[in-house]
Design a protein around this motif. Structure first.
Motif, PDB file in Angstrom:
ATOM      1  N   PRO A  14      -5.847  14.321 -26.292  1.00 46.34           N
ATOM      2  CA  PRO A  14      -6.107  15.663 -26.820  1.00 46.34           C
ATOM      3  C   PRO A  14      -5.720  16.763 -25.844  1.00 46.34           C
ATOM      4  CG  PRO A  14      -8.179  14.539 -26.358  1.00 46.34           C
ATOM      5  CD  PRO A  14      -7.079  13.526 -26.200  1.00 46.34           C
ATOM      6  N   VAL A  15      -5.834  16.501 -24.554  1.00 48.73           N
ATOM      7  CA  VAL A  15      -5.412  17.501 -23.567  1.00 48.73           C
ATOM      8  C   VAL A  15      -3.925  17.777 -23.731  1.00 48.73           C
ATOM      9  CG1 VAL A  15      -5.084  17.972 -21.109  1.00 48.73           C
ATOM     10  CG2 VAL A  15      -7.241  16.999 -21.908  1.00 48.73           C
ATOM     11  N   ALA A  16      -3.132  16.722 -23.813  1.00 45.89           N
ATOM     12  CA  ALA A  16      -1.683  16.882 -23.982  1.00 45.89           C
ATOM     13  C   ALA A  16      -1.361  17.567 -25.302  1.00 45.89           C
ATOM     14  CB  ALA A  16      -1.001  15.516 -23.915  1.00 45.89           C
ATOM     15  N   CYS A  17      -2.025  17.167 -26.348  1.00 46.89           N
ATOM     16  CA  CYS A  17      -1.770  17.735 -27.669  1.00 46.89           C
ATOM     17  C   CYS A  17      -2.077  19.229 -27.706  1.00 46.89           C
ATOM     18  CB  CYS A  17      -2.602  16.991 -28.712  1.00 46.89           C
ATOM     19  SG  CYS A  17      -2.340  17.586 -30.383  1.00 46.89           S
ATOM     20  N   ILE A  18      -3.225  19.613 -27.197  1.00 47.07           N
ATOM     21  CA  ILE A  18      -3.619  21.024 -27.202  1.00 47.07           C
ATOM     22  C   ILE A  18      -2.712  21.836 -26.291  1.00 47.07           C
ATOM     23  CG2 ILE A  18      -5.459  22.636 -26.560  1.00 47.07           C
ATOM     24  CD1 ILE A  18      -7.436  20.329 -27.390  1.00 47.07           C
ATOM     25  N   ALA A  19      -2.465  21.349 -25.087  1.00 47.33           N
ATOM     26  CA  ALA A  19      -1.630  22.085 -24.137  1.00 47.33           C
ATOM     27  C   ALA A  19      -0.211  22.264 -24.684  1.00 47.33           C
ATOM     28  CB  ALA A  19      -1.597  21.388 -22.785  1.00 47.33           C
ATOM     29  N   TRP A  20       0.352  21.210 -25.273  1.00 47.95           N
ATOM     30  CA  TRP A  20       1.701  21.303 -25.817  1.00 47.95           C
ATOM     31  C   TRP A  20       1.745  22.273 -26.993  1.00 47.95           C
ATOM     32  CZ3 TRP A  20       6.301  19.477 -24.127  1.00 47.95           C
ATOM     33  CH2 TRP A  20       7.381  19.647 -24.988  1.00 47.95           C
ATOM     34  N   THR A  21       0.795  22.147 -27.902  1.00 53.81           N
ATOM     35  CA  THR A  21       0.785  22.988 -29.099  1.00 53.81           C
ATOM     36  C   THR A  21       0.697  24.462 -28.743  1.00 53.81           C
ATOM     37  OG1 THR A  21      -0.212  21.205 -30.389  1.00 53.81           O
ATOM     38  CG2 THR A  21      -0.391  23.432 -31.285  1.00 53.81           C
ATOM     39  N   VAL A  22      -0.207  24.805 -27.844  1.00 54.71           N
ATOM     40  CA  VAL A  22      -0.386  26.214 -27.484  1.00 54.71           C
ATOM     41  C   VAL A  22       0.826  26.761 -26.739  1.00 54.71           C
ATOM     42  CG1 VAL A  22      -1.762  27.799 -26.064  1.00 54.71           C
ATOM     43  CG2 VAL A  22      -2.904  26.111 -27.517  1.00 54.71           C
ATOM     44  N   THR A  23       1.423  25.971 -25.868  1.00 62.27           N
ATOM     45  CA  THR A  23       2.492  26.496 -25.013  1.00 62.27           C
ATOM     46  C   THR A  23       3.896  26.297 -25.562  1.00 62.27           C
ATOM     47  OG1 THR A  23       2.599  24.455 -23.715  1.00 62.27           O
ATOM     48  CG2 THR A  23       1.120  26.205 -22.919  1.00 62.27           C
ATOM     49  N   LYS A  24       4.075  25.465 -26.597  1.00 62.09           N
ATOM     50  CA  LYS A  24       5.436  25.154 -27.045  1.00 62.09           C
ATOM     51  C   LYS A  24       5.690  25.307 -28.537  1.00 62.09           C
ATOM     52  CE  LYS A  24       6.821  23.727 -22.993  1.00 62.09           C
ATOM     53  NZ  LYS A  24       7.528  24.663 -22.161  1.00 62.09           N
ATOM     54  N   CYS A  59       0.007  24.175 -16.417  1.00 58.83           N
ATOM     55  CA  CYS A  59      -1.110  25.044 -16.030  1.00 58.83           C
ATOM     56  C   CYS A  59      -2.224  25.005 -17.073  1.00 58.83           C
ATOM     57  CB  CYS A  59      -0.631  26.486 -15.852  1.00 58.83           C
ATOM     58  SG  CYS A  59       0.671  26.677 -14.637  1.00 58.83           S
ATOM     59  N   PHE A  60      -1.831  25.135 -18.334  1.00 58.03           N
ATOM     60  CA  PHE A  60      -2.823  25.182 -19.405  1.00 58.03           C
ATOM     61  C   PHE A  60      -3.577  23.863 -19.515  1.00 58.03           C
ATOM     62  CE2 PHE A  60      -4.071  25.527 -23.965  1.00 58.03           C
ATOM     63  CZ  PHE A  60      -4.875  26.638 -23.814  1.00 58.03           C
ATOM     64  N   SER A  61      -2.916  22.746 -19.203  1.00 56.64           N
ATOM     65  CA  SER A  61      -3.586  21.447 -19.300  1.00 56.64           C
ATOM     66  C   SER A  61      -4.781  21.350 -18.349  1.00 56.64           C
ATOM     67  CB  SER A  61      -2.600  20.304 -19.053  1.00 56.64           C
ATOM     68  OG  SER A  61      -2.150  20.275 -17.721  1.00 56.64           O
ATOM     69  N   HIS A  62      -4.740  22.065 -17.233  1.00 58.28           N
ATOM     70  CA  HIS A  62      -5.896  22.073 -16.327  1.00 58.28           C
ATOM     71  C   HIS A  62      -7.118  22.692 -17.000  1.00 58.28           C
ATOM     72  CE1 HIS A  62      -2.791  21.349 -13.302  1.00 58.28           C
ATOM     73  NE2 HIS A  62      -3.756  20.941 -12.500  1.00 58.28           N
ATOM     74  N   TYR A  63      -6.917  23.794 -17.707  1.00 56.64           N
ATOM     75  CA  TYR A  63      -8.029  24.462 -18.359  1.00 56.64           C
ATOM     76  C   TYR A  63      -8.544  23.657 -19.546  1.00 56.64           C
ATOM     77  CZ  TYR A  63      -7.015  28.263 -15.279  1.00 56.64           C
ATOM     78  OH  TYR A  63      -6.822  29.000 -14.155  1.00 56.64           O
ATOM     79  N   VAL A  64      -7.651  23.038 -20.294  1.00 59.45           N
ATOM     80  CA  VAL A  64      -8.076  22.179 -21.397  1.00 59.45           C
ATOM     81  C   VAL A  64      -8.860  20.992 -20.837  1.00 59.45           C
ATOM     82  CG1 VAL A  64      -7.301  20.759 -23.327  1.00 59.45           C
ATOM     83  CG2 VAL A  64      -6.127  22.907 -22.818  1.00 59.45           C
ATOM     84  N   VAL A  66     -10.686  20.907 -18.105  1.00 56.60           N
ATOM     85  CA  VAL A  66     -12.027  21.375 -17.724  1.00 56.60           C
ATOM     86  C   VAL A  66     -12.924  21.433 -18.956  1.00 56.60           C
ATOM     87  CG1 VAL A  66     -13.334  23.362 -16.863  1.00 56.60           C
ATOM     88  CG2 VAL A  66     -11.285  22.594 -15.652  1.00 56.60           C
ATOM     89  N   LEU A  67     -12.387  21.931 -20.063  1.00 49.00           N
ATOM     90  CA  LEU A  67     -13.160  21.987 -21.306  1.00 49.00           C
ATOM     91  C   LEU A  67     -13.537  20.573 -21.779  1.00 49.00           C
ATOM     92  CD1 LEU A  67     -14.314  23.576 -23.722  1.00 49.00           C
ATOM     93  CD2 LEU A  67     -12.057  23.321 -24.784  1.00 49.00           C
ATOM     94  N   ILE A  68     -12.578  19.660 -21.754  1.00 48.29           N
ATOM     95  CA  ILE A  68     -12.845  18.273 -22.167  1.00 48.29           C
ATOM     96  C   ILE A  68     -13.899  17.632 -21.270  1.00 48.29           C
ATOM     97  CG2 ILE A  68     -11.811  15.957 -22.303  1.00 48.29           C
ATOM     98  CD1 ILE A  68     -10.968  17.668 -24.650  1.00 48.29           C
ATOM     99  N   LEU A  69     -13.802  17.864 -19.967  1.00 48.72           N
ATOM    100  CA  LEU A  69     -14.799  17.297 -19.045  1.00 48.72           C
ATOM    101  C   LEU A  69     -16.178  17.883 -19.307  1.00 48.72           C
ATOM    102  CD1 LEU A  69     -12.833  17.149 -15.676  1.00 48.72           C
ATOM    103  CD2 LEU A  69     -13.450  15.246 -17.189  1.00 48.72           C
ATOM    104  N   PHE A  70     -16.229  19.168 -19.613  1.00 43.58           N
ATOM    105  CA  PHE A  70     -17.504  19.809 -19.926  1.00 43.58           C
ATOM    106  C   PHE A  70     -18.107  19.208 -21.198  1.00 43.58           C
ATOM    107  CE2 PHE A  70     -19.840  23.162 -22.197  1.00 43.58           C
ATOM    108  CZ  PHE A  70     -20.850  23.396 -21.278  1.00 43.58           C
ATOM    109  N   LEU A  71     -17.273  18.988 -22.199  1.00 46.20           N
ATOM    110  CA  LEU A  71     -17.764  18.456 -23.474  1.00 46.20           C
ATOM    111  C   LEU A  71     -18.161  16.987 -23.397  1.00 46.20           C
ATOM    112  CD1 LEU A  71     -15.207  20.088 -25.944  1.00 46.20           C
ATOM    113  CD2 LEU A  71     -17.601  20.730 -25.577  1.00 46.20           C
ATOM    114  N   THR A  72     -17.454  16.209 -22.572  1.00 47.74           N
ATOM    115  CA  THR A  72     -17.697  14.759 -22.545  1.00 47.74           C
ATOM    116  C   THR A  72     -18.537  14.279 -21.374  1.00 47.74           C
ATOM    117  OG1 THR A  72     -15.675  14.307 -21.290  1.00 47.74           O
ATOM    118  CG2 THR A  72     -15.490  14.340 -23.716  1.00 47.74           C
ATOM    119  N   GLY A  73     -18.533  15.033 -20.270  1.00 49.06           N
ATOM    120  CA  GLY A  73     -19.232  14.574 -19.073  1.00 49.06           C
ATOM    121  C   GLY A  73     -18.548  13.397 -18.399  1.00 49.06           C
TER     122      GLY A  73
END
Length: 125
Positions: A14-24, A59-64, A66-73
């Motif tokens: 999901p990190v790759a999917c979200i980062a790619w979708t938003v940036t490309k 760059c964006f994948s780092h922020y995504v 962080v969000l995934i780590l926050f949601l999943t622990g």
């Protein structure tokens, strides 16, 4: 430990999917163009860097992440802040491998479409 490695590769998807979708992808083109303009023309460095994040999949994948780590622990190796750091950089790395492979596949597909179109136009001529 095997389960953690499994989750690492799954969470990177999901990190790759979200980062790619938003940036490309086309769906976010207008927002991305706005961010590109702001990343080049803002008068303050912090504003330029903030907007640049939305134009770079790495760059964006780092922020995504962080969000995934926050949601999943999710953590790796340690169950404290060190585990989050290791998991974060590991997910970013795997996600960027996924995005690189996806980009290679897309380039190959585009080349094939161009080749087929060229052959068809030569046959019709």
């Amino acid at each position: 430990m095997e389960t953690h490695i499994y989750y690492l590769f799954i969470l990177a998807l999901p990190v790759a999917c979200i980062a790619w979708t938003v940036t490309k992808e086309e769906i976010f083109r207008e927002a991305r163009e706005f961010c590109v303009d702001k990343s080049k023309n803002c008068n303050k460095l912090i504003k330029r860097k903030f907007f640049y994040v939305f134009t770079c999949e790495y760059c964006f994948s780092h922020y995504v992440t962080v969000l995934i780590l926050f949601l999943t622990g999710f953590t790796l190796l340690y169950h404290d802040w060190r585990g989050y750091i290791i998991a974060g950089f590991s997910i970013v790395w795997i996600a960027n491998v996924y995005m690189s492979l996806y980009n290679i596949i897309r380039i190959d597909l585009k080349k094939e479409k161009i080749r087929v179109a060229k052959e068809e136009s030569e046959l019709n001529s």
